[in-house]
Motif scaffolding. Structure first.
Motif, mmCIF file in Angstrom:
data_model
loop_
_atom_site.group_PDB
_atom_site.id
_atom_site.type_symbol
_atom_site.label_atom_id
_atom_site.label_comp_id
_atom_site.label_asym_id
_atom_site.label_seq_id
_atom_site.Cartn_x
_atom_site.Cartn_y
_atom_site.Cartn_z
ATOM 1 N N TYR A 40 3.819 -2.686 6.778
ATOM 2 C CA TYR A 40 2.737 -3.395 6.086
ATOM 3 C C TYR A 40 1.380 -2.834 6.508
ATOM 4 C CZ TYR A 40 -0.320 -7.346 4.867
ATOM 5 O OH TYR A 40 -1.330 -8.134 4.378
ATOM 6 N N THR A 41 1.211 -2.651 7.806
ATOM 7 C CA THR A 41 -0.045 -2.125 8.335
ATOM 8 C C THR A 41 -0.310 -0.720 7.800
ATOM 9 O OG1 THR A 41 0.251 -3.449 10.328
ATOM 10 C CG2 THR A 41 -1.297 -1.630 10.471
ATOM 11 N N THR A 42 0.715 0.116 7.774
ATOM 12 C CA THR A 42 0.583 1.476 7.258
ATOM 13 C C THR A 42 0.221 1.463 5.772
ATOM 14 O OG1 THR A 42 2.171 2.299 8.876
ATOM 15 C CG2 THR A 42 1.788 3.673 6.937
ATOM 16 N N ALA A 43 0.891 0.621 5.005
ATOM 17 C CA ALA A 43 0.623 0.545 3.562
ATOM 18 C C ALA A 43 -0.797 0.030 3.306
ATOM 19 C CB ALA A 43 1.648 -0.354 2.872
ATOM 20 N N CYS A 44 -1.239 -0.951 4.083
ATOM 21 C CA CYS A 44 -2.609 -1.471 3.926
ATOM 22 C C CYS A 44 -3.629 -0.375 4.214
ATOM 23 C CB CYS A 44 -2.841 -2.665 4.838
ATOM 24 S SG CYS A 44 -2.045 -4.179 4.264
ATOM 25 N N LYS A 45 -3.391 0.415 5.245
ATOM 26 C CA LYS A 45 -4.307 1.508 5.566
ATOM 27 C C LYS A 45 -4.353 2.506 4.413
ATOM 28 C CE LYS A 45 -5.550 5.109 8.824
ATOM 29 N NZ LYS A 45 -6.464 5.618 7.868
ATOM 30 N N GLN A 46 -3.196 2.826 3.846
ATOM 31 C CA GLN A 46 -3.167 3.745 2.707
ATOM 32 C C GLN A 46 -3.972 3.176 1.540
ATOM 33 O OE1 GLN A 46 1.057 4.126 2.164
ATOM 34 N NE2 GLN A 46 1.119 6.102 3.190
ATOM 35 N N LEU A 47 -3.840 1.872 1.306
ATOM 36 C CA LEU A 47 -4.570 1.231 0.217
ATOM 37 C C LEU A 47 -6.069 1.244 0.499
ATOM 38 C CD1 LEU A 47 -4.242 -0.276 -2.473
ATOM 39 C CD2 LEU A 47 -4.148 -2.396 -1.167
ATOM 40 N N PHE A 48 -6.463 0.894 1.716
ATOM 41 C CA PHE A 48 -7.881 0.863 2.061
ATOM 42 C C PHE A 48 -8.492 2.260 2.003
ATOM 43 C CE2 PHE A 48 -6.778 -3.071 4.717
ATOM 44 C CZ PHE A 48 -6.943 -3.897 3.618
ATOM 45 N N ASP A 49 -7.696 3.286 2.277
ATOM 46 C CA ASP A 49 -8.194 4.657 2.192
ATOM 47 C C ASP A 49 -8.520 5.062 0.756
ATOM 48 O OD1 ASP A 49 -8.052 4.955 4.926
ATOM 49 O OD2 ASP A 49 -6.206 6.153 4.908
ATOM 50 N N LEU A 50 -7.959 4.359 -0.226
ATOM 51 C CA LEU A 50 -8.268 4.641 -1.625
ATOM 52 C C LEU A 50 -9.620 4.052 -2.046
ATOM 53 C CD1 LEU A 50 -4.803 3.977 -3.307
ATOM 54 C CD2 LEU A 50 -5.906 6.194 -2.960
#
Length: 122
Positions: free
Chosen positions: A90-100
């Motif tokens: 979840y944390t990894t996916a959130c970081k990927q989303l925030f990087d967009l």
């Protein structure tokens, strides 16, 4: 009983997807297309984590376990292991989303270019 407890898992996931999409409303269309898969995964993981947290709060983090009659020991409950793995993903996916998301801070190159342009206009 709270409203979220009355909703089905699918309804809770849809609600979370809508919440995330509202947060991303200013995302450029090309980035939004990239974000759609992440949004769905994050929403699923968010709801799953909530369910796992409720289970862990109710049943604890360890349980007695036995494979041999008369020999019992404490072990980590499977829900805790699943929770720990899911929270990392979840944390990894959130970081990927925030990087967009667009970066609001000006880049150093842009500052230098603006300084040059302002200096050249004098």
């Amino acid at each position: 009983m709270g409203k979220s407890a009355e909703l089905t898992k699918d309804e809770r996931i849809k609600k979370e997807i809508n919440r995330l999409k509202r947060l991303l409303k200013n995302l450029p269309p090309d980035r939004m297309r990239s974000a759609e898969g992440l949004v769905k995964r994050i929403a699923f993981m968010q709801v799953t984590l909530e369910d796992l947290e409720a289970d862990i709060n109710e049943n604890g983090t360890v349980e007695m376990f036995s494979q041999t009659p008369g020999v019992e020991y404490e072990r980590e409950r499977p829900a805790v292991k699943i929770y720990n793995t899911t929270i990392k993903n979840y944390t990894t996916a959130c970081k990927q989303l925030f990087d967009l998301l667009p970066d609001d801070k000006p880049k150093p190159e842009a500052d230098e270019l603006m300084a040059f342009v302002k200096g050249a206009k004098k």
